[in-house]
Write a protein that holds these residues in place. Structure first.
Motif, PDB file in Angstrom:
ATOM      1  N   ASP A 168       0.840  -1.196   0.000  1.00  3.80           N
ATOM      2  CA  ASP A 168       0.000   0.000   0.000  1.00  3.80           C
ATOM      3  C   ASP A 168       0.877   1.249   0.000  1.00  3.80           C
ATOM      4  O   ASP A 168       1.926   1.281   0.645  1.00  3.80           O
ATOM      5  N   ASP A 169       0.443   2.266  -0.733  1.00  6.22           N
ATOM      6  CA  ASP A 169       1.230   3.499  -0.835  1.00  6.22           C
ATOM      7  C   ASP A 169       1.525   4.110   0.523  1.00  6.22           C
ATOM      8  O   ASP A 169       2.601   4.700   0.738  1.00  6.22           O
ATOM      9  N   GLN A 170       0.590   3.992   1.453  1.00  6.64           N
ATOM     10  CA  GLN A 170       0.766   4.594   2.778  1.00  6.64           C
ATOM     11  C   GLN A 170       1.868   3.907   3.581  1.00  6.64           C
ATOM     12  O   GLN A 170       2.372   4.472   4.548  1.00  6.64           O
ATOM     13  N   GLN A 171       2.246   2.700   3.184  1.00  4.67           N
ATOM     14  CA  GLN A 171       3.293   1.977   3.898  1.00  4.67           C
ATOM     15  C   GLN A 171       4.690   2.346   3.402  1.00  4.67           C
ATOM     16  O   GLN A 171       5.678   1.970   4.023  1.00  4.67           O
ATOM     17  N   LEU A 172       4.768   3.077   2.302  1.00  8.08           N
ATOM     18  CA  LEU A 172       6.060   3.372   1.690  1.00  8.08           C
ATOM     19  C   LEU A 172       6.592   4.724   2.126  1.00  8.08           C
ATOM     20  O   LEU A 172       5.829   5.672   2.334  1.00  8.08           O
ATOM     21  N   GLN A 173       7.895   4.817   2.240  1.00 10.78           N
ATOM     22  CA  GLN A 173       8.537   6.098   2.500  1.00 10.78           C
ATOM     23  C   GLN A 173       9.787   6.225   1.630  1.00 10.78           C
ATOM     24  O   GLN A 173      10.487   5.245   1.376  1.00 10.78           O
ATOM     25  N   ARG A 174      10.021   7.457   1.167  1.00 13.73           N
ATOM     26  CA  ARG A 174      11.198   7.704   0.339  1.00 13.73           C
ATOM     27  C   ARG A 174      12.436   7.800   1.218  1.00 13.73           C
ATOM     28  O   ARG A 174      12.421   8.435   2.270  1.00 13.73           O
ATOM     29  N   MET A 175      13.523   7.204   0.745  1.00 13.96           N
ATOM     30  CA  MET A 175      14.791   7.272   1.446  1.00 13.96           C
ATOM     31  C   MET A 175      15.700   8.300   0.762  1.00 13.96           C
ATOM     32  O   MET A 175      15.456   8.693  -0.380  1.00 13.96           O
ATOM     33  N   PRO A 176      16.764   8.752   1.426  1.00  8.49           N
ATOM     34  CA  PRO A 176      17.636   9.775   0.835  1.00  8.49           C
ATOM     35  C   PRO A 176      18.238   9.379  -0.512  1.00  8.49           C
ATOM     36  O   PRO A 176      18.555  10.246  -1.327  1.00  8.49           O
ATOM     37  N   ASP A 177      18.393   8.079  -0.772  1.00  9.38           N
ATOM     38  CA  ASP A 177      18.978   7.639  -2.038  1.00  9.38           C
ATOM     39  C   ASP A 177      17.961   7.560  -3.163  1.00  9.38           C
ATOM     40  O   ASP A 177      18.279   7.131  -4.278  1.00  9.38           O
ATOM     41  N   GLY A 178      16.709   7.979  -2.886  1.00  8.75           N
ATOM     42  CA  GLY A 178      15.674   7.961  -3.914  1.00  8.75           C
ATOM     43  C   GLY A 178      14.901   6.664  -3.994  1.00  8.75           C
ATOM     44  O   GLY A 178      13.893   6.584  -4.700  1.00  8.75           O
ATOM     45  N   LEU A 179      15.353   5.631  -3.293  1.00 11.56           N
ATOM     46  CA  LEU A 179      14.630   4.372  -3.234  1.00 11.56           C
ATOM     47  C   LEU A 179      13.536   4.462  -2.178  1.00 11.56           C
ATOM     48  O   LEU A 179      13.502   5.388  -1.369  1.00 11.56           O
ATOM     49  N   PHE A 180      12.656   3.460  -2.165  1.00 15.48           N
ATOM     50  CA  PHE A 180      11.567   3.419  -1.190  1.00 15.48           C
ATOM     51  C   PHE A 180      11.710   2.171  -0.332  1.00 15.48           C
ATOM     52  O   PHE A 180      12.284   1.161  -0.754  1.00 15.48           O
ATOM     53  N   GLN A 181      11.168   2.258   0.871  1.00 19.13           N
ATOM     54  CA  GLN A 181      11.111   1.093   1.740  1.00 19.13           C
ATOM     55  C   GLN A 181       9.844   1.163   2.568  1.00 19.13           C
ATOM     56  O   GLN A 181       9.170   2.208   2.635  1.00 19.13           O
ATOM     57  N   LEU A 182       9.492   0.055   3.208  1.00 18.77           N
ATOM     58  CA  LEU A 182       8.331   0.051   4.089  1.00 18.77           C
ATOM     59  C   LEU A 182       8.650   0.863   5.339  1.00 18.77           C
ATOM     60  O   LEU A 182       9.781   0.834   5.841  1.00 18.77           O
ATOM     61  N   ARG A 183       7.661   1.587   5.844  1.00 18.43           N
ATOM     62  CA  ARG A 183       7.865   2.389   7.058  1.00 18.43           C
ATOM     63  C   ARG A 183       8.244   1.499   8.241  1.00 18.43           C
ATOM     64  O   ARG A 183       8.917   1.948   9.173  1.00 18.43           O
ATOM     65  N   SER A 184       7.825   0.252   8.203  1.00 25.97           N
ATOM     66  CA  SER A 184       8.145  -0.677   9.291  1.00 25.97           C
ATOM     67  C   SER A 184       9.599  -1.150   9.221  1.00 25.97           C
ATOM     68  O   SER A 184      10.105  -1.714  10.185  1.00 25.97           O
ATOM     69  N   GLY A 185      10.256  -0.935   8.078  1.00 21.39           N
ATOM     70  CA  GLY A 185      11.614  -1.423   7.902  1.00 21.39           C
ATOM     71  C   GLY A 185      11.689  -2.885   7.494  1.00 21.39           C
ATOM     72  O   GLY A 185      12.780  -3.406   7.246  1.00 21.39           O
ATOM     73  N   GLN A 186      10.549  -3.551   7.419  1.00 23.79           N
ATOM     74  CA  GLN A 186      10.517  -4.955   7.045  1.00 23.79           C
ATOM     75  C   GLN A 186      10.476  -5.109   5.522  1.00 23.79           C
ATOM     76  O   GLN A 186      10.257  -4.148   4.789  1.00 23.79           O
ATOM     77  N   ALA A 187      10.691  -6.328   5.050  1.00 25.70           N
ATOM     78  CA  ALA A 187      10.607  -6.618   3.619  1.00 25.70           C
ATOM     79  C   ALA A 187       9.161  -6.902   3.238  1.00 25.70           C
ATOM     80  O   ALA A 187       8.432  -7.584   3.968  1.00 25.70           O
ATOM     81  N   ALA A 188       8.741  -6.371   2.102  1.00 33.34           N
ATOM     82  CA  ALA A 188       7.380  -6.597   1.624  1.00 33.34           C
ATOM     83  C   ALA A 188       7.263  -7.996   1.030  1.00 33.34           C
ATOM     84  O   ALA A 188       8.241  -8.573   0.543  1.00 33.34           O
ATOM     85  N   ASP A 189       6.055  -8.541   1.077  1.00 32.35           N
ATOM     86  CA  ASP A 189       5.800  -9.852   0.477  1.00 32.35           C
ATOM     87  C   ASP A 189       5.742  -9.719  -1.044  1.00 32.35           C
ATOM     88  O   ASP A 189       5.292  -8.701  -1.586  1.00 32.35           O
ATOM     89  N   ALA A 190       6.192 -10.761  -1.728  1.00 31.63           N
ATOM     90  CA  ALA A 190       6.112 -10.777  -3.184  1.00 31.63           C
ATOM     91  C   ALA A 190       4.644 -10.838  -3.612  1.00 31.63           C
ATOM     92  O   ALA A 190       3.816 -11.472  -2.951  1.00 31.63           O
ATOM     93  N   ASP A 191       4.340 -10.153  -4.700  1.00 27.87           N
ATOM     94  CA  ASP A 191       2.983 -10.154  -5.246  1.00 27.87           C
ATOM     95  C   ASP A 191       3.060 -10.650  -6.683  1.00 27.87           C
ATOM     96  O   ASP A 191       3.528  -9.953  -7.579  1.00 27.87           O
ATOM     97  N   ARG A 192       2.594 -11.858  -6.919  1.00 28.22           N
ATOM     98  CA  ARG A 192       2.706 -12.475  -8.244  1.00 28.22           C
ATOM     99  C   ARG A 192       1.683 -11.937  -9.232  1.00 28.22           C
ATOM    100  O   ARG A 192       1.662 -12.368 -10.398  1.00 28.22           O
ATOM    101  N   ALA A 193       0.855 -10.994  -8.800  1.00 30.16           N
ATOM    102  CA  ALA A 193      -0.084 -10.368  -9.733  1.00 30.16           C
ATOM    103  C   ALA A 193       0.562  -9.207 -10.487  1.00 30.16           C
ATOM    104  O   ALA A 193       0.032  -8.750 -11.502  1.00 30.16           O
ATOM    105  N   VAL A 194       1.719  -8.740 -10.004  1.00 29.03           N
ATOM    106  CA  VAL A 194       2.405  -7.629 -10.662  1.00 29.03           C
ATOM    107  C   VAL A 194       2.997  -8.114 -11.979  1.00 29.03           C
ATOM    108  O   VAL A 194       3.563  -9.213 -12.052  1.00 29.03           O
ATOM    109  N   ARG A 195       2.886  -7.302 -13.015  1.00 25.90           N
ATOM    110  CA  ARG A 195       3.394  -7.647 -14.333  1.00 25.90           C
ATOM    111  C   ARG A 195       4.375  -6.589 -14.823  1.00 25.90           C
ATOM    112  O   ARG A 195       4.284  -5.425 -14.444  1.00 25.90           O
ATOM    113  N   ILE A 196       5.322  -7.046 -15.636  1.00 23.79           N
ATOM    114  CA  ILE A 196       6.299  -6.131 -16.207  1.00 23.79           C
ATOM    115  C   ILE A 196       6.260  -6.213 -17.728  1.00 23.79           C
ATOM    116  O   ILE A 196       5.751  -7.178 -18.308  1.00 23.79           O
ATOM    117  N   ALA A 197       6.808  -5.182 -18.373  1.00 23.51           N
ATOM    118  CA  ALA A 197       6.933  -5.153 -19.827  1.00 23.51           C
ATOM    119  C   ALA A 197       8.410  -5.158 -20.165  1.00 23.51           C
ATOM    120  O   ALA A 197       9.152  -4.270 -19.747  1.00 23.51           O
TER     121      ALA A 197
END
Length: 247
Positions: A168-197
Motif C-alpha cells: 500500500d502506498d501509505q506503507q512506503l517512504q522515500r529514502m535519501p537515495d531515492g529508493l523506497f522502503q516500508l515504514r516498518s523497515g521490514q521486507a514486503a511480500d512478493a505479489d505475483r499479480a504484478v506484471r512487467i513489460a
C-alpha cells in the motif's frame, strides 16, 4: 517586532528548502522511474516561557507523487518496466531491501542482475546470477531465462523469478537515495499479480511545467519574506528614533 522577524526568517529558510526539493525534481526529469517529491508548508507554534504568541514556518515533505510515468519502448532485453502498480525489489548499499521503478538493468562485475545505479536486483530466492555467453529474457511475470548464444537454442534455463511487490502506498517512504522502503523497515511480500513489460522503461513522473511554476512561486515567496525582514528592521529603527526624541 521580533515575532515578525522570526516568522519571516523561518519562512525564508524553508522556502529555500522547497527550492532545493523542486530543483531535485527537475534534475531527475529524465531519470527512469523517478517519483517526484512533494513539499508543503505548515505552521508550528513555539513552546516555552514567554513564547505563546510566536509561530514559525516549517517545510515538510509529506511523501512522493506515486503516479505512474509513461512507458517508452527501448527494445533492449534488460530494460523492464512495471505495468501499473508495483515495484522491483533491490538490495541497497546497507543490505536492506528497498524498492524502485527504474528497470534499466545490467549484469554487474559479480555476474548478478543489478540496476544501472548499482543496486543488486532481488529475486524471490535472492540475487539472480547471470551466466556468461547467454541471451537473457524476462517474462511478464518476472521469470528470468537464459538461452545459450551457441549450440541448441532449446536448452533454455530458468535462472529465477524477480521479486515484484505491491505494498500500500501509505506503507512506503522515500529514502535519501531515492529508493523506497516500508515504514516498518521490514521486507514486503512478493505479489505475483504484478506484471512487467520487457523492452520498455518507465519515464519520470515529474511534470516539468508544474515544477517550474513551483520554482517561480518559491522564489517570489523568498523575496517576500526578505522584504518583511527589512520592513521589521526599518520599523525598529523608526521606533528607536521616536524613543530618542521623546527621551
Amino acid at each position: 517586532m521580533d515575532k515578525l522577524i522570526y516568522t519571516a526568517m523561518t519562512g525564508a529558510k524553508h522556502t529555500a528548502l522547497r527550492q532545493d526539493i523542486v530543483a531535485n525534481n527537475l534534475a531527475n526529469l529524465s531519470t527512469n522511474g523517478f517519483r517526484a517529491e512533494m513539499a508543503a508548508f505548515r505552521t508550528a507554534p513555539l513552546v516555552g516561557p514567554g513564547l505563546p504568541t510566536r509561530a514559525y514556518a516549517v517545510e515538510s515533505t509529506p511523501g512522493a507523487d506515486l503516479s505512474v510515468g509513461a512507458l517508452q519502448q527501448t527494445g533492449r532485453e534488460l530494460d523492464i518496466a512495471v505495468q501499473g502498480r508495483g515495484w522491483l525489489a533491490v538490495q541497497a548499499a546497507n543490505g536492506q531491501e528497498r524498492y524502485t521503478r527504474n528497470g534499466h538493468l545490467v549484469v554487474n562485475n559479480e555476474g548478478v542482475l543489478a540496476t544501472a545505479n548499482g543496486q543488486v536486483l532481488l529475486g524471490e530466492a535472492g540475487p539472480i546470477a547471470i551466466p556468461a555467453d547467454q541471451q537473457i529474457s524476462i517474462a511478464d511475470e518476472g521469470t528470468v531465462t537464459a538461452t545459450p548464444l551457441t549450440g541448441a537454442k532449446n536448452n533454455a534455463v530458468v535462472l529465477g523469478r524477480l521479486k515484484l511487490v505491491n505494498p500500500d502506498d501509505q506503507q512506503l517512504q522515500r529514502m535519501p537515495d531515492g529508493l523506497f522502503q516500508l515504514r516498518s523497515g521490514q521486507a514486503a511480500d512478493a505479489d505475483r499479480a504484478v506484471r512487467i513489460a520487457s523492452g520498455y522503461l518507465e519515464s519520470s513522473n515529474v511534470n516539468a511545467v508544474d515544477q517550474l511554476v513551483q520554482m517561480i512561486s518559491a522564489a517570489r515567496q523568498f523575496e517576500t519574506n526578505l522584504k518583511l525582514i527589512q520592513l521589521a528592521q526599518q520599523n525598529s529603527q523608526k521606533g528607536d528614533q521616536l524613543l530618542a526624541q521623546t527621551g
